[in-house]
Motif scaffolding. Structure first.
Motif, PDB file in Angstrom:
ATOM      1  N   ASP A  59       0.964  -1.108  -0.189  1.00 18.27           N
ATOM      2  CA  ASP A  59       0.153   0.030   0.056  1.00 18.27           C
ATOM      3  C   ASP A  59       0.756   1.167  -0.055  1.00 18.27           C
ATOM      4  OD1 ASP A  59      -1.998  -1.772   0.148  1.00 18.27           O
ATOM      5  OD2 ASP A  59      -2.708  -1.146   2.199  1.00 18.27           O
ATOM      6  N   THR A 144       3.554   5.712 -26.737  1.00 16.31           N
ATOM      7  CA  THR A 144       2.882   6.075 -25.529  1.00 16.31           C
ATOM      8  C   THR A 144       2.102   4.902 -24.597  1.00 16.31           C
ATOM      9  OG1 THR A 144       2.459   8.440 -26.410  1.00 16.31           O
ATOM     10  CG2 THR A 144       1.148   7.654 -24.284  1.00 16.31           C
ATOM     11  N   LEU A 145       1.250   4.276 -25.348  1.00 19.80           N
ATOM     12  CA  LEU A 145       0.280   3.130 -24.817  1.00 19.80           C
ATOM     13  C   LEU A 145       1.326   1.957 -24.192  1.00 19.80           C
ATOM     14  CD1 LEU A 145      -2.612   2.746 -27.052  1.00 19.80           C
ATOM     15  CD2 LEU A 145      -2.419   3.441 -24.719  1.00 19.80           C
ATOM     16  N   PHE A 148       3.192   3.116 -21.024  1.00 23.96           N
ATOM     17  CA  PHE A 148       2.031   3.045 -19.844  1.00 23.96           C
ATOM     18  C   PHE A 148       2.075   1.720 -19.315  1.00 23.96           C
ATOM     19  CE2 PHE A 148       1.045   7.466 -20.509  1.00 23.96           C
ATOM     20  CZ  PHE A 148       0.817   7.844 -19.367  1.00 23.96           C
ATOM     21  N   ASP A 149       1.834   0.725 -20.273  1.00 25.41           N
ATOM     22  CA  ASP A 149       1.660  -0.792 -20.231  1.00 25.41           C
ATOM     23  C   ASP A 149       2.939  -1.372 -19.409  1.00 25.41           C
ATOM     24  OD1 ASP A 149      -0.851  -1.927 -20.339  1.00 25.41           O
ATOM     25  OD2 ASP A 149      -0.606  -1.901 -22.795  1.00 25.41           O
ATOM     26  N   TYR A 152       4.175   0.058 -15.941  1.00 25.65           N
ATOM     27  CA  TYR A 152       3.487  -0.516 -14.683  1.00 25.65           C
ATOM     28  C   TYR A 152       3.944  -1.882 -14.516  1.00 25.65           C
ATOM     29  CZ  TYR A 152      -0.060  -3.214 -12.467  1.00 25.65           C
ATOM     30  OH  TYR A 152      -0.543  -4.144 -11.436  1.00 25.65           O
ATOM     31  N   GLU A 156       5.346  -3.722 -11.168  1.00 29.06           N
ATOM     32  CA  GLU A 156       4.581  -4.878 -10.746  1.00 29.06           C
ATOM     33  C   GLU A 156       5.542  -5.898 -10.517  1.00 29.06           C
ATOM     34  OE1 GLU A 156       0.791  -6.152 -12.288  1.00 29.06           O
ATOM     35  OE2 GLU A 156       1.962  -7.996 -12.920  1.00 29.06           O
ATOM     36  N   ILE A 200       5.392  12.595 -20.277  1.00 28.87           N
ATOM     37  CA  ILE A 200       4.343  11.968 -19.882  1.00 28.87           C
ATOM     38  C   ILE A 200       4.829  11.228 -18.760  1.00 28.87           C
ATOM     39  CG2 ILE A 200       2.919  11.917 -21.954  1.00 28.87           C
ATOM     40  CD1 ILE A 200       4.072   9.035 -22.424  1.00 28.87           C
ATOM     41  N   ALA A 202       4.633   9.219 -15.254  1.00 32.09           N
ATOM     42  CA  ALA A 202       3.639   9.214 -14.459  1.00 32.09           C
ATOM     43  C   ALA A 202       3.959   7.995 -13.556  1.00 32.09           C
ATOM     44  CB  ALA A 202       2.260   8.829 -15.274  1.00 32.09           C
ATOM     45  N   ARG A 205       0.356   2.465 -11.245  1.00 35.20           N
ATOM     46  CA  ARG A 205      -0.253   2.363 -10.367  1.00 35.20           C
ATOM     47  C   ARG A 205      -0.088   1.570  -9.147  1.00 35.20           C
ATOM     48  NH1 ARG A 205      -2.325  -0.235 -14.801  1.00 35.20           N
ATOM     49  NH2 ARG A 205      -2.961  -2.032 -14.448  1.00 35.20           N
ATOM     50  N   GLU A 206      -0.973   1.652  -8.062  1.00 33.73           N
ATOM     51  CA  GLU A 206      -0.574   1.131  -6.799  1.00 33.73           C
ATOM     52  C   GLU A 206      -1.007  -0.449  -6.946  1.00 33.73           C
ATOM     53  OE1 GLU A 206      -2.301   2.996  -3.742  1.00 33.73           O
ATOM     54  OE2 GLU A 206      -2.189   1.486  -2.400  1.00 33.73           O
ATOM     55  N   HIS A 208      -2.597  -4.053  -6.125  1.00 33.28           N
ATOM     56  CA  HIS A 208      -3.430  -4.735  -5.056  1.00 33.28           C
ATOM     57  C   HIS A 208      -2.888  -6.156  -4.675  1.00 33.28           C
ATOM     58  CE1 HIS A 208      -7.085  -6.620  -3.798  1.00 33.28           C
ATOM     59  NE2 HIS A 208      -7.590  -5.366  -3.746  1.00 33.28           N
ATOM     60  N   GLU A 209      -3.273  -6.547  -3.477  1.00 31.94           N
ATOM     61  CA  GLU A 209      -2.576  -7.464  -2.812  1.00 31.94           C
ATOM     62  C   GLU A 209      -2.917  -8.793  -3.536  1.00 31.94           C
ATOM     63  OE1 GLU A 209      -3.923  -7.582   1.328  1.00 31.94           O
ATOM     64  OE2 GLU A 209      -5.608  -8.857   0.804  1.00 31.94           O
ATOM     65  N   THR A 211      -2.324  -9.161  -6.578  1.00 28.96           N
ATOM     66  CA  THR A 211      -1.399  -9.282  -7.543  1.00 28.96           C
ATOM     67  C   THR A 211      -0.260  -9.768  -6.999  1.00 28.96           C
ATOM     68  OG1 THR A 211      -2.400  -7.359  -8.688  1.00 28.96           O
ATOM     69  CG2 THR A 211      -0.227  -7.801  -9.036  1.00 28.96           C
TER      70      THR A 211
END
Lengths: 269, 155
Positions: A59, A144-145, A148-149, A152, A156, A200, A202, A205-206, A208-209, A211
């Motif tokens: 978290d 760009t896509l 972003f993918d 992350y 992860e 760009i 960024a 994203r966080e 989630h457990e 994952t």
């Protein structure tokens, strides 16, 4: 202890993304080194947490240090580092972390003492221009896509492998997880710097457990191999689609690295 | 009411904004309902948290390990339904489906996994109201992103 771990996780990301955001190669490189030290702090804090019979999670509660100038980012980072000091444990590890942070604070003050370091930050300007080269809009969109993918995904993977590494007693697994974490650090660094160049940048994203708490390692590896295969296809498509030779070669290079990740993951099956 | 909804076709400024700052991303502690939509083939999931009040949807959040299309659609959908009643949310699904018809099969799977997770969160609320002890309600997806991708490659 989870709060300390969470704070270190946030500080790792703040330092890492400050490194991506700043264009000056020397400052960028020093901050990246410090971010790697922060990641090791996080790993050691996690180990200590588990040794104490407690648990930690991924978290976080933070915002990216989006600023207009190098000095504004450095000042914000300094404040964050100072604010985190009270969270560290009163033991050998806590002392080590504090002395590392004090050294980093001294380095940041040194940067702030030279007015010539205070350049504009372009990492958040949303311009989506690739250096001085002309790429078609569809290529920029695809890039760009992809970024972003994949940024992350790399974040992860770093956290999932680190989570599993901290909990395994098997030496083969430990070593393979370490290799995969190291590889993903390099990929995240590459993609983060590219996002900054495009304006760009960024935070990923966080997590989630659901994952990172892996209940079935074999299934996770089989899925992971399929994901690596998909990433290879994306790299190949991007490499073929992008007319810029330097960029195209970079994606071929990443593509070949994914091949070896698959081999590493197969060792664990 | 949904005329101005922009779906993620091409990379317009709104889509980029959802990519950079996904709205309502994360979790709600002790949410009224927690729903999960799971693609067993890829292990991709969306988890959806819903809090209801007398007027309708008080708050929602979502999280996923899926692709950026899923994130953008989740961000848009949650933004549309917060502060509205359940009927509005149901219409929003229909309206978004219509618009998604113009998009790729893969994006439709991404949208479905978001909507299914929302429906699962409502089911979780209903089950708990009936007295069931259910931490979260899980719905398995019929269509997988993987099979849609393979079909696309085969064309």
């Amino acid at each position: 202890m989870n709060k300390t771990y969470q704070k270190k996780h946030e500080l790792w990301l703040s330092t890492l993304f400050a490194s991506f955001a700043i264009n000056d190669e020397t400052i960028k490189s020093r901050l990246y080194d410090f971010s790697q030290i922060a990641f090791r702090h996080m790993k050691w804090l996690g180990e200590q947490t588990l040794e104490n019979g407690e648990n930690y999670n991924y978290d976080r509660s933070m915002v990216l240090l989006k600023r207009n100038t190098v000095f504004e980012i450095i000042e914000a980072l300094k404040n964050e580092i100072k604010a985190f000091h009270s969270f560290y444990p009163d033991n050998v590890l806590g002392k080590r972390i504090k002395t590392d942070d004090i050294y980093l604070l001294e380095y940041l003050s040194e940067v702030l003492s030279k007015e010539e370091n205070n350049k504009e930050i372009t990492a958040f300007n949303m311009q989506r221009k690739w250096e001085d080269r002309e790429l078609e809009q569809s290529q920029i969109d695809a890039l760009t896509l992809f970024l972003f993918d994949e940024s992350y995904k790399e974040y992860e993977l770093i956290l999932i492998y680190a989570y599993m590494q901290a909990r395994t007693k098997n030496i083969l697994q430990f070593n393979v997880f370490q290799d995969l974490v190291d590889e993903s650090h390099f990929h995240l660094k590459s993609f983060g710097n590219m996002m900054a160049k495009l304006g760009i940048l960024a935070l990923p994203r966080e997590l989630h457990e659901m994952t990172y708490v892996v209940k079935d390692l074999d299934k996770f590896l089989v899925d992971g191999i399929a994901e690596e295969e998909a990433a290879k296809v994306m790299c190949k498509e991007l490499s073929d689609a992008i007319t810029d030779e330097k960029l195209s070669k970079f994606f071929d290079f990443i593509n070949y690295q994914e091949n070896y990740h698959i081999e590493l993951m197969k060792k664990l099956l | 009411m949904f005329e101005n909804v922009e779906m993620p076709e091409g990379l317009n400024a709104e889509t980029l904004e959802h990519l950079i700052n996904p709205k309502n991303y994360g979790k709600i502690e002790d949410a009224d309902g927690v729903g999960v939509a799971l693609d067993e083939k890829t292990n991709e999931y969306v988890v959806f948290y819903t809090d209801l009040n007398a007027e309708g949807i008080e708050n929602t959040k979502f999280a996923t390990n899926g692709c950026q299309d899923t994130v953008v659609i989740g961000s848009m959908f949650t933004d549309m339904i917060i502060g509205n009643d359940l009927e509005y949310a149901q219409k929003a699904i229909g309206k978004m489906h219509e618009k998604l018809g113009e998009l790729s099969a893969q994006q439709q799977v991404c949208a479905d996994i978001v909507f299914t997770a929302y429906i699962a969160s409502l089911q979780n609320i209903e089950n708990k109201e009936k007295g069931e002890e259910e931490e979260m309600h899980v719905l398995k997806m019929k269509d997988s992103c993987e099979s849609v991708q393979k079909e696309g490659e085969g064309e």
